[in-house]
Scaffold this active site. Structure first.
Site, PDB file in Angstrom:
ATOM      1  N   ASP A 269      87.731  21.689 -13.917  1.00 22.19           N
ATOM      2  CA  ASP A 269      87.694  20.362 -14.520  1.00 22.19           C
ATOM      3  C   ASP A 269      87.762  20.538 -16.039  1.00 22.19           C
ATOM      4  O   ASP A 269      87.429  21.596 -16.568  1.00 22.19           O
ATOM      5  CB  ASP A 269      86.433  19.597 -14.089  1.00 22.19           C
ATOM      6  CG  ASP A 269      86.582  18.095 -14.323  1.00 22.19           C
ATOM      7  OD1 ASP A 269      87.559  17.672 -14.997  1.00 22.19           O
ATOM      8  OD2 ASP A 269      85.722  17.328 -13.844  1.00 22.19           O
TER       9      ASP A 269
HETATM   10  C1  BGC Z   1      87.136  14.355 -14.843  1.00 28.38           C
HETATM   11  C2  BGC Z   1      88.222  14.724 -13.842  1.00 28.38           C
HETATM   12  C3  BGC Z   1      89.566  14.374 -14.422  1.00 28.38           C
HETATM   13  C4  BGC Z   1      89.744  15.124 -15.716  1.00 28.38           C
HETATM   14  C5  BGC Z   1      91.085  14.889 -16.372  1.00 28.38           C
HETATM   15  C6  BGC Z   1      87.405  14.979 -16.195  1.00 28.38           C
HETATM   16  O1  BGC Z   1      86.518  14.519 -17.158  1.00 28.38           O
HETATM   17  O2  BGC Z   1      85.883  14.770 -14.359  1.00 28.38           O
HETATM   18  O3  BGC Z   1      88.009  14.046 -12.628  1.00 28.38           O
HETATM   19  O4  BGC Z   1      90.591  14.664 -13.512  1.00 28.38           O
HETATM   20  O5  BGC Z   1      88.711  14.703 -16.614  1.00 28.38           O
HETATM   21  O6  BGC Z   1      91.180  13.607 -16.871  1.00 28.38           O
END
Ligand code: BGC
Length: 979
Positions: A269
């Protein structure tokens, strides 16, 4: 209502790099690379990946393992023109194409999708996601989110599939199949036990969870995704029993890549990578969104041997294998980030999910559907109008291509036969006053109605104007909070100007709700000033105006980051919003009150009560109109203190942009309700499983999952707590009967066939979600019921359908170091909800012996795994040999997943090695992961410690070929049988 996207740390990086390359066309690698051997589609994806890998330099491999140059998407991996490797474009998310892109469909939230319990429909949902992402030039879709809703306060409950791992797995797989059928890979997230937002970037979010709850509750939906063919997995922000999720060996190499046999890749993530060597050696394949740990630091670690070449190759091979499997090398990516990808067909699916996902919780006196006697419907509450809550916030937010509010939908459906009125009833939940009617506004640029909106590509309203148009009012919902063309995502300003004609004389109160900076001028006076940057807030100002005398009005706004949020409202002299709603309710045949509870990624919600004065509005409306129906928009359970005083209750979740059309179809009876709750609605927050602060959101740097496997309805059943509305519950305009349950005997793979009749016993056509629960023998320690099967059945009045389901072997097992079946009868219950079980049967699974003894025979060689010369010495490397039924070829798979020979020695990865080429030997059994093996259905034998496959070296087939560990590659020298 648009909501500001929570801006995580990594976004600053993306914003700084800018979106300069937005208009570059996606490249096709096909032409350049057609002559390369890995372009031979006759080879398997694993073979093609190996062929390409052998042509890559170390630097080229490393480039694939982290975020590259900015490409306009939220995640980018550089392509390689020398070898024809296409770039990777990663984009959110689970509800539609996210991250501020326009021209897309805002689907109903995933929790609504789960409430449909309809896998065929969820596959179509995935097809919309996949097609729109592909059309935008994306090849990795960041979704679905399959984390379990452990607590209703989780800010991301709406973007997940509810509290049950089986339901989340079934719905998730359907979604993934749909996505991957349209071009992009799916990236299922967030692995694992990511169940809260509080402290999500901090060391405090260290989840202390038992192995049993991990296996039974928090990983099965991921396991279903892996079995369903998902190409990639995103590891999560939290820590799990100590290590960060993205450097967690037992979770990544052990369970995911080892036991589950995942052959795709793991992406961190955004900002969830915390180390180089520990991450690389514990299973993380790709850092996002940048290269802080996997850039030069990983090069150094590989060069100095802290990360082996075999590990580097494994990470790269996994990414390449998924790319080949998903066809990314073979199909031209013609998508464009500016393309309009929403279609009428996609909107039809969006509407269908919103219809089927809405749950009818109460329908006393058949207050719904509206009848021929329904002549006046009062739509009450801001959520029925411009404050319609169609989605949650964060990376799952989607810029709608046009929202149909409940008022608009009901009015359109009511036509001339039904008078549908609207009253806001109070301020919006964010404090906004009602919008100014467009007919009272005149744009500065000319005639007609509305205001002139001028946009600037800077934060200071400095010329030139990059876009100018007339907008009906000042409300960022109008363009979904997205920047208009010519402005850049996180930084722009706008001016709305024209005249307003007051309908009455007196003092007007204006409201401006915004993030960042805004100000309002009326008749040349600045009456609201919130030009200093701030979190989203509402401010008001007053001014006396004269009826019929137009005065100038101007709103200035600047956007400093993320999605915008700006709304202008007013209150006319003497206007009382609450009393207006009560008056409207009193004279209506049916009063429909809308209540909102917003949630978003980035923070959890403090309680599960409806905010502001919404409960009071509902009670006061119910006091003057017996035919009161409440429609709730929330991402998970809320309390309903007025439930006994209203006749109808609908949970609509966040239903996406087709909200109004879907709701009108249901309330007018054009469609029937069939949704069922994917989460329990408790009577109060005190009843939830994680009710202590140590459990949620944690104390002393840990989050104790001390409720173990008793999550969701399992908890309420086990503790005997009556919920307000149980898991699996939902009403219909018709009724259903159940009968004639038959339960078969276990089949060869431990599955049990279950059949029963469902009959439509009412007078309307409708669909029932028939649910099958298993109660394992009490010695298992399982809660009373586990959902193990369901089917949607559509029936005309009086019709009966026989439902045939097979419960899989896992239905009758619990985790006790390995999957175990308790002795005794397994109760099988069938019904309409987890608390409305109408049919009961049972089956006894003869406890399969914990041990299985026999040879391990190679598919390619036809020879058996043999301890040379029947040696008993530790460190004797095993080899292939003619099968001879000798004791040195007799391997017993124990309940602890060891492969034992002579009753004392275990098959062992030499020195606990995990690298390709590690010798496999015998050694005294010592209960380490190097001696645990999983015999998979595809014939591979996988080491728990390494996640690697038992492999006949160099595809040798002769006697004495050594056996080693090697990355699983689907080749026949890694396939073994037990007979
Ligand atoms: C979130 C993810 C997301 C990623 C990209 C993160 O802060 O937890 O679910 O896909 O950002 O935007």
């Amino acid at each position: 209502m648009p909501k500001k996207r929570h801006v995580p740390r990594w976004m600053a990086v993306v914003a700084a790099i800018g979106l300069a390359v937005l208009s570059l066309p996606a490249q096709s690698p096909v032409a350049e690379a057609a002559q390369n051997p890995w372009m031979n589609t006759g080879l398997t994806p694993a073979q093609r990946a190996d062929s390409l890998l052998s042509a890559m330099t170390q630097a080229e491999k490393l480039t694939m393992l982290h975020g590259g140059a900015s490409c306009g998407y939220v995640g980018c991996v550089d392509g390689n023109s020398r070898l024809g490797i296409p770039p990777l474009h990663l984009q959110d998310g689970p509800v539609g194409v996210g991250d501020g892109l326009s021209g897309v469909t805002q689907l109903a939230s995933p929790v609504s999708g789960a409430a449909t319990w309809d896998t065929a429909l969820m596959q179509k949902y995935g097809e919309v996601l996949g097609a729109e992402q592909w059309g935008k030039g994306v090849n990795i879709e960041l979704g679905p989110t399959v984390n379990i809703v452990r607590d209703p306060r989780w800010g991301r409950a709406f973007e997940s599939f509810g509290e049950d791992p089986y339901l989340a797995g079934q719905i998730g797989v359907a979604d993934i199949r749909g996505i991957q059928s349209q071009g992009p890979m799916a990236q299922v997230k967030h692995y694992a036990a990511y169940n809260q937002e509080t402290n999500r970037f901090g060391l405090e979010d260290n989840v202390i969870v038992s192995d049993r709850a991990t296996r039974e509750i928090y990983t099965p939906a991921f396991e279903a995704a892996v079995k369903g063919g998902v190409d990639s997995v995103m590891c999560s922000y939290n820590l799990i029993n100590g290590p960060h999720a993205c450097e967690n060996g037992p979770m990544q190499n052990g369970i995911l890549k080892g036991d589950m046999g995942f052959t795709g890749f793991i992406t961190a993530d955004w900002g969830a990578t915390h180390s180089t060597v520990a991450s690389a050696n514990n299973g993380l394949d790709m850092e996002m969104p940048d290269s802080r740990y996997y850039g030069s630091a990983l090069t150094t670690a590989v060069n100095n041997g802290q990360v082996s070449q075999a590990t580097l190759n494994d990470h790269t091979r996994r990414i390449l294998t998924s790319m080949f499997r998903q066809g990314l090398f073979d199909r031209t990516q013609n998508g464009n980030i500016n393309a309009v990808v929403t279609t009428a067909e996609h909107l039809t699916t969006a509407k269908q999910v919103a219809i089927q996902g809405s749950v009818l919780l109460k329908n006393a006196n058949n207050v719904l559907p509206f009848t021929g006697n329904t002549h006046t419907v009062a739509v009450l509450g801001s959520g029925g109008g411009a404050g319609a809550m169609t989605q949650g916030g964060g990376s799952a937010g989607v810029t709608a291509s046009g929202i149909v509010t409940p008022y608009q939908g009901l009015k359109a459906r009511g036509g001339s036969a039904v008078n549908v009125t609207y009253a806001q009833g109070g301020t919006r939940s964010d404090g906004a006053l009602p919008p100014i009617d467009t007919s009272l506004l005149t744009p500065s640029s000319g005639s007609g109605h509305g205001l002139t909106a001028d946009y600037f590509n800077n934060q200071t309203l400095s010329l030139p104007v990059v876009a100018s148009r007339v907008e009906p009012t000042v409300d960022s919902a109008w363009n979904g909070g997205a920047p208009v063309q010519g402005t850049s995502g996180g930084s722009w300003s706008g001016r709305w100007s024209g005249k307003v004609t007051p309908p009455t004389t007196g003092t007007y109160t204006f409201s401006l709700t915004s993030d960042d900076g805004s100000r309002l001028f009326v008749n040349g006076q600045q009456i609201i000033d919130q030009w200093q940057p701030q979190a989203s807030t509402t401010r008001t100002g007053t001014i006396a105006l004269t009826a019929g005398q137009p005065v100038s009005i101007q709103v200035d706004y600047y956007q400093a980051g993320g999605a915008s949020n700006l709304t202008l409202g007013w209150l006319q002299p003497g206007q009382n919003l609450h009393d207006q709603a009560i008056t409207a309710a009193r004279s209506a045949d049916v009063a429909v009150v809308f209540a909102n509870k917003f949630e978003s990624e980035g923070s959890d919600i403090g309680d599960i009560n409806l905010p502001a004065d919404q409960n009071k509005l509902i009670s006061d409306v119910a006091a003057v109109n017996p035919n009161t129906v409440v429609v709730v928009n929330s991402g998970s359970a809320v309390t309903m203190p007025w439930a006994n005083s209203v006749r109808g209750i609908v949970e609509a979740w966040y239903p996406g942009q087709e909200y109004g059309n879907a709701l009108a179809s249901l309330l007018f009876g054009d469609s029937n309700f069939s949704g069922k709750l994917p989460v329990t609605f408790p009577k109060s927050l005190a009843d939830v499983p994680a009710s202590t602060p140590a459990q949620f959101p944690g104390q002393n740097n840990t989050v104790q999952y001390s409720e173990g496997i008793n999550v969701g309805y399992r908890w309420y059943d086990k503790q005997n707590i009556a919920p307000a509305y149980p898991f699996g519950y939902g009403l219909s305009y018709t009724t259903f009967g159940y009968g004639n349950l038959t339960v078969g005997s276990p089949d060869g793979s431990g599955g049990v066939a279950v059949s029963f009749d469902v009959t439509n016993t009412g007078s309307k056509a409708g669909s029932e979600i028939a649910q099958v629960y298993v109660g394992q023998p009490s010695s298992s320690g399982e809660p009373p019921h586990n959902l193990r099967g369901f089917q949607r059945v559509t029936l005309n009045p009086g019709a009966t359908q026989r439902v045939n389901l097979t419960l899989d072997a896992r239905s009758f097992q619990f985790w006790n170091g390995s999957w175990t079946t308790a002795a005794g009868p397994q109760a099988i219950s069938v019904g309409s909800s987890s608390r409305d079980l109408r049919l009961n049967g049972s089956v006894t699974i003869t406890n399969t012996p914990a041990t299985q003894t026999g040879p391990i025979k190679g598919a390619e060689s036809g020879r058996c795994v043999d301890v040379p010369n029947s040696s008993q010495a530790d460190s004797t490397v095993v080899t292939l040999w003619d099968c001879n039924n000798g004791t040195n070829q007799s391997w017993t798979l124990t309940a602890d997943q060891e492969l034992k020979v002579y009753g004392t020695k275990c098959l062992d990865a030499a020195a606990g090695g995990t690298a390709d080429g590690t010798a496999v030997q015998i050694y005294d059994c010592n209960n380490t992961a190097a001696q645990k093996w999983t015999l998979r259905a595809d014939g591979t034998v996988v080491g728990t410690g390494s996640g690697k496959c038992l492999d006949a070296k160099a595809r040798g087939t002769a006697n004495s070929t050594p056996i080693q560990l090697w990355t699983c590659n689907d080749l026949p020298n890694q396939k073994w049988s037990r007979s």
